[in-house]
Design a protein around this motif. Structure first.
Motif, PDB file in Angstrom:
ATOM      1  N   THR A  35      -4.014 -20.187   4.550  1.00 36.89           N
ATOM      2  CA  THR A  35      -2.795 -20.049   4.089  1.00 36.89           C
ATOM      3  C   THR A  35      -1.916 -19.582   5.514  1.00 36.89           C
ATOM      4  O   THR A  35      -1.276 -20.471   5.996  1.00 36.89           O
ATOM      5  CB  THR A  35      -1.745 -19.358   3.496  1.00 36.89           C
ATOM      6  OG1 THR A  35      -3.935 -19.030   1.838  1.00 36.89           O
ATOM      7  CG2 THR A  35      -1.115 -19.043   2.186  1.00 36.89           C
ATOM      8  N   GLU A  36      -2.332 -18.811   6.109  1.00 41.77           N
ATOM      9  CA  GLU A  36      -1.672 -17.832   7.130  1.00 41.77           C
ATOM     10  C   GLU A  36      -1.795 -19.217   8.156  1.00 41.77           C
ATOM     11  O   GLU A  36      -0.392 -19.706   8.404  1.00 41.77           O
ATOM     12  CB  GLU A  36      -1.991 -17.158   7.956  1.00 41.77           C
ATOM     13  CG  GLU A  36      -2.392 -15.547   7.243  1.00 41.77           C
ATOM     14  CD  GLU A  36      -2.118 -14.344   7.826  1.00 41.77           C
ATOM     15  OE1 GLU A  36      -3.037 -14.456   8.830  1.00 41.77           O
ATOM     16  OE2 GLU A  36      -2.677 -13.550   6.924  1.00 41.77           O
ATOM     17  N   ARG A  77      -1.913 -22.221   8.081  1.00 42.36           N
ATOM     18  CA  ARG A  77      -1.890 -23.409   7.923  1.00 42.36           C
ATOM     19  C   ARG A  77       0.099 -23.697   7.971  1.00 42.36           C
ATOM     20  O   ARG A  77       1.288 -24.760   7.918  1.00 42.36           O
ATOM     21  CB  ARG A  77      -1.406 -23.951   5.876  1.00 42.36           C
ATOM     22  CG  ARG A  77      -1.471 -24.964   5.703  1.00 42.36           C
ATOM     23  CD  ARG A  77      -2.146 -25.961   4.357  1.00 42.36           C
ATOM     24  NE  ARG A  77      -1.732 -26.560   3.863  1.00 42.36           N
ATOM     25  CZ  ARG A  77      -2.043 -28.164   2.736  1.00 42.36           C
ATOM     26  NH1 ARG A  77      -2.721 -27.484   1.577  1.00 42.36           N
ATOM     27  NH2 ARG A  77      -1.367 -28.568   2.574  1.00 42.36           N
ATOM     28  N   TRP A  78       0.802 -22.366   6.928  1.00 34.65           N
ATOM     29  CA  TRP A  78       2.391 -22.424   6.706  1.00 34.65           C
ATOM     30  C   TRP A  78       2.430 -22.069   8.573  1.00 34.65           C
ATOM     31  O   TRP A  78       3.787 -22.722   8.312  1.00 34.65           O
ATOM     32  CB  TRP A  78       2.406 -21.006   6.204  1.00 34.65           C
ATOM     33  CG  TRP A  78       1.997 -21.448   4.525  1.00 34.65           C
ATOM     34  CD1 TRP A  78       2.056 -22.509   4.060  1.00 34.65           C
ATOM     35  CD2 TRP A  78       2.244 -20.694   3.367  1.00 34.65           C
ATOM     36  NE1 TRP A  78       1.373 -22.439   2.575  1.00 34.65           N
ATOM     37  CE2 TRP A  78       2.322 -21.434   2.421  1.00 34.65           C
ATOM     38  CE3 TRP A  78       3.349 -19.634   3.237  1.00 34.65           C
ATOM     39  CZ2 TRP A  78       2.802 -20.817   1.630  1.00 34.65           C
ATOM     40  CZ3 TRP A  78       4.142 -18.574   2.560  1.00 34.65           C
ATOM     41  CH2 TRP A  78       3.318 -19.635   1.290  1.00 34.65           C
ATOM     42  N   ALA A  79       2.074 -21.431   9.310  1.00 36.77           N
ATOM     43  CA  ALA A  79       2.469 -21.549  10.397  1.00 36.77           C
ATOM     44  C   ALA A  79       2.935 -22.752  11.478  1.00 36.77           C
ATOM     45  O   ALA A  79       2.843 -22.602  11.559  1.00 36.77           O
ATOM     46  CB  ALA A  79       1.337 -20.269  11.063  1.00 36.77           C
TER      47      ALA A  79
END
Lengths: 125, 601
Positions: free
Chosen positions: B396-397, B399-401
């Motif tokens: 998640t980190e 991807r979102w970044a």
């Protein structure tokens, strides 16, 4: 077009993610506040109920479910969007029992999908 | 001579004798009757002769019309009588006497007439007397003849009677002899039958060595010989039967030993319950090990003796159902409490065993201890869940970044790096999601929630999710779905499947191509198909399309990412929802994947 505005509370223990979320939502006309555990969330909700809650389920000590329990007990009705990396049926059903508006798996979405969701569920000012 | 001939002869002789006897009696009585008739006639003639004599004297002494008439009448009567009895005296010596008598009486006629005439004329006594004397002489002769006739007749009758008596005696003697003969024959036959009877009884009682001692050449002898033959055959077949029984018994006990060994050593618990009272009648070693009881402790008892009442009642209820039909009842998993191993999970199959009339006599149960398997299963499921979560958190980190970065104003080169990396991260998220779904399907943790869905809406919202992807590749998308078409199924899962198919269509269709999503009702089913104008799938590989980790050879080298798990997930989900998936494709032309669901559950 009506300006969507309001107070959005984010309960999430991963500070990296919350930075990104703040950056993404901050460019729109909303006030974003962040807490990192369930207890803090409950305190804020008790003091000043937000217009919407973005809730992580797995938080240390007091988790997302406890927050939902509290909300139910206190009869809060603002929309809750669950953002979690748990995707078991069990958890989804549990949340559905609390009448959450939506349940998203964080890793299956991009951060830019947050605003459309907020827009959809944030009550008009 | 055979008995049959003897009996026949006896019967015929008796019949003939009886007929002869009856005939003779009739004949003899006719003869005797005739003889007595003759005698009677002769007597009558004699009587009348005397009467005539007297009447004549009367007439002569006291002539009168009346006397004359009387006398004449008598004479005529005499004549008549003789005429009538001609047939009686046809035979000698009576015949000649009769003829004499008759002619004598007939010859009297002129003398009569003369006497009458003289009397009428009143002639002198001397003449009358003379005539009278002549007539008297004749009368004497006649009377003598009549008496002679009478005597002859009497002799005749006596002789006839005597003959009859002799004959009857003779015949009686013959009949007596024949009867005695018959009696002896019957006695002999009866005695023979008695021997046969008692001999047969001996054989029936088990003495197969006994043989009949009759050797005559008649029917009894023949019968006796046949009986002996029968006794011999009986002894033979008994012997061979006993031998076969011994053989069978040997085979049977060998088979039993084999089966016993097999049952004892099979690692699954095998038990049998009596159909009447559901008490255990058999257990194998695996059963003893599992339950922690020796079979001696189990046999004769029922579930009620080993399990808590509510569990036992449930077992008994299920057992009763099994006994009602020939179907094998499969209980995929049920928990039981054992004495030494705590709670175990069993996969049990139960079936009834019937006798030759089709009546249930036993309940056969075979149980496999799947506790380990279940634990493994649960452990695997827990691991997958945990692993997924652990992978998702850092993902998640990332991807979102990357997503956030992609919205910043970056130089082309950096932007390219970011978007590519973002693509990889999304792909990874998809893979994790697909693996989790498949794992949940396999461990049956997934529970579809059917609802009535409006397909046009579902398709539209799914397509919306991939709008950016479509735009990037300048693909044309069309929807072909009747407005009111509905389907009863789980919304989330259907969207997941459609999403996957649309992603694939977009991925494997070159820029500028087109994709069509079509939904239609066909009979009792609804078909949803996604057609693209893309690379297609080689014909030889189409059958493996829905297997895990399959990637067609013609896309492996493309820049599109794929891991072959997406289609397997769609396949598994379609099966879970009671539907089916098919593919039709031509290389370089395009592919159509079709999902088929029953329109109503």
């Amino acid at each position: 077009m009506t300006a969507v505005t309001g107070h959005i509370l984010i309960a999430e223990d991963d500070t990296f993610l919350t930075e990104i979320m703040q950056k993404s939502l901050g460019s729109h006309n909303v006030r974003v506040s962040v807490v990192q555990d369930g207890q803090a969330a409950i305190d804020v909700i008790t003091a000043t109920p937000p217009d919407m809650l973005l809730l992580d389920l797995l938080m240390p000590q007091v988790d997302g479910f406890a927050v939902l329990e509290h909300m139910k007990a206190m009869n809060h009705s603002f929309p809750v969007i669950v953002l979690s990396n748990l995707s078991d049926d069990v958890h989804k059903k549990k949340c559905a029992a609390f009448n959450v508006s939506e349940y998203f798996v964080k890793s299956d979405m991009n951060e830019d999908q947050l605003w459309p969701i907020v827009q959809k569920y944030l009550p008009a000012a | 001579m055979t008995i049959r001939t003897q009996l026949r002869a006896t019967t015929i002789a008796t019949a003939v004798l009886i007929l002869v006897f009856i005939g003779t009696i009739f004949f003899s009585s006719a003869v005797v009757r005739k003889a007595y008739d003759r005698q009677r006639v002769a007597q009558q003639i004699t009587e009348r002769s005397f009467q005539s004599l007297l009447l004549r004297y009367e007439y002569v002494q006291h002539p009168s019309e009346r006397a004359k008439v009387q006398w004449i009448n008598l004479y005529e009567a005499q004549l008549r009588l003789l005429e009538e009895s001609e047939t009686l005296f046809k035979r000698e010596p009576a015949h000649s006497v009769y003829e004499e008598l008759r002619s004598s009486i007939e010859n009297k006629e002129p003398l009569f007439s003369e006497l009458i005439r003289n009397v009428d004329l009143g002639a002198s006594d001397t003449i009358i007397q003379e005539l009278n004397n002549q007539l008297s002489m004749r009368s004497q002769a006649r009377i003598a003849q009549a008496l002679r006739l009478s005597e002859l007749s009497h002799d005749d009758a006596t002789a006839a009677a005597r003959n009859l008596f002799a004959f009857v005696t003779f015949v009686g003697l013959i009949v007596f002899i024949i009867s005695t003969g018959s009696y002896f024959v019957s006695t002999k036959i009866a005695a023979s039958f008695h021997i046969l009877g008692s001999g047969a009884k001996k054989i029936a009682e088990g003495d197969l060595e006994y043989r009949f001692p009759i050797h005559s050449s008649d029917e009894i002898g023949e019968l006796s010989r046949l009986f002996n033959m029968m006794a011999t055959e009986l002894a033979k077949s008994q012997g061979s039967l006993e031998q076969r029984v011994r053989q069978r018994t040997k085979e049977l006990s060998s088979l039993n030993r084999f089966l016993d060994a097999m049952i004892e050593n099979i690692p699954n618990m095998i038990f049998m319950k009596d159909a009447k009272d559901l008490k255990f009648v058999r257990f194998n070693k695996a059963g003893e090990d599992l339950l922690g009881y020796k079979r001696e402790d189990l046999i004769g008892k029922s579930d009620l003796d080993f399990f808590p009442a509510d569990q036992a009642e449930a077992f008994i209820k299920k057992d009763r159902k099994v006994l009602l039909s020939d179907a094998v009842v499969d209980i995929p998993e049920e928990p039981i409490q054992t004495r030494l191993k705590g709670e175990r999970w069993l996969h049990t199959r139960k079936v009834r065993v019937c006798d030759e009339h089709g009546e249930p006599v036993y309940l056969l149960g075979i149980s496999e201890d799947i506790t380990e398997y279940k634990r493994t299963d649960m452990a695997k499921s827990e691991f997958v869940s945990l692993a997924s979560h652990q992978l998702r958190t850092p993902l998640t980190e990332i991807r979102w970044a990357l997503s956030s970065l992609s919205h910043d104003a970056l130089p082309k080169e950096q932007l390219h790096l970011v978007t590519t990396a973002l693509g990889a991260a999304s792909h990874m998220a998809e893979t994790i999601k697909a693996m989790l779904t498949i794992s949940h399907i396999e461990t049956q943790e997934i529970h579809p929630e059917p609802a009535t869905l409006k397909l046009s809406e579902v398709i539209a919202s799914t397509l919306q999710l991939h709008e950016m992807h479509r735009e990037k590749k300048s693909l044309k998308v069309t929807t072909d779905c009747p407005e009111g078409l509905t389907l009863q199924t789980d919304e989330q899962l259907l969207k997941e499947m459609l999403s996957n198919l649309i992603t694939n269509a977009y991925k494997y269709t070159p820029d500028g191509g087109s994709v069509r999503v079509k939904a239609e009702k066909r009979g009792q089913h609804v078909e949803i198909s996604v057609t693209d104008t893309g690379l297609g799938i080689p014909a030889a590989e189409q059958s493996r399309l829905f297997t895990k980790f399959f990637r067609a050879s013609n896309v492996v080298s493309t820049k599109e990412e794929g891991n072959g798990i997406g289609l397997y997930m769609v396949y598994a989900l379609s099966k879970l929802l009671g539907g089916a998936i098919t593919c039709s494709s031509e290389e370089h032309k395009g592919t159509t994947i079709t999902l088929t669901f029953p329109s109503a559950l």
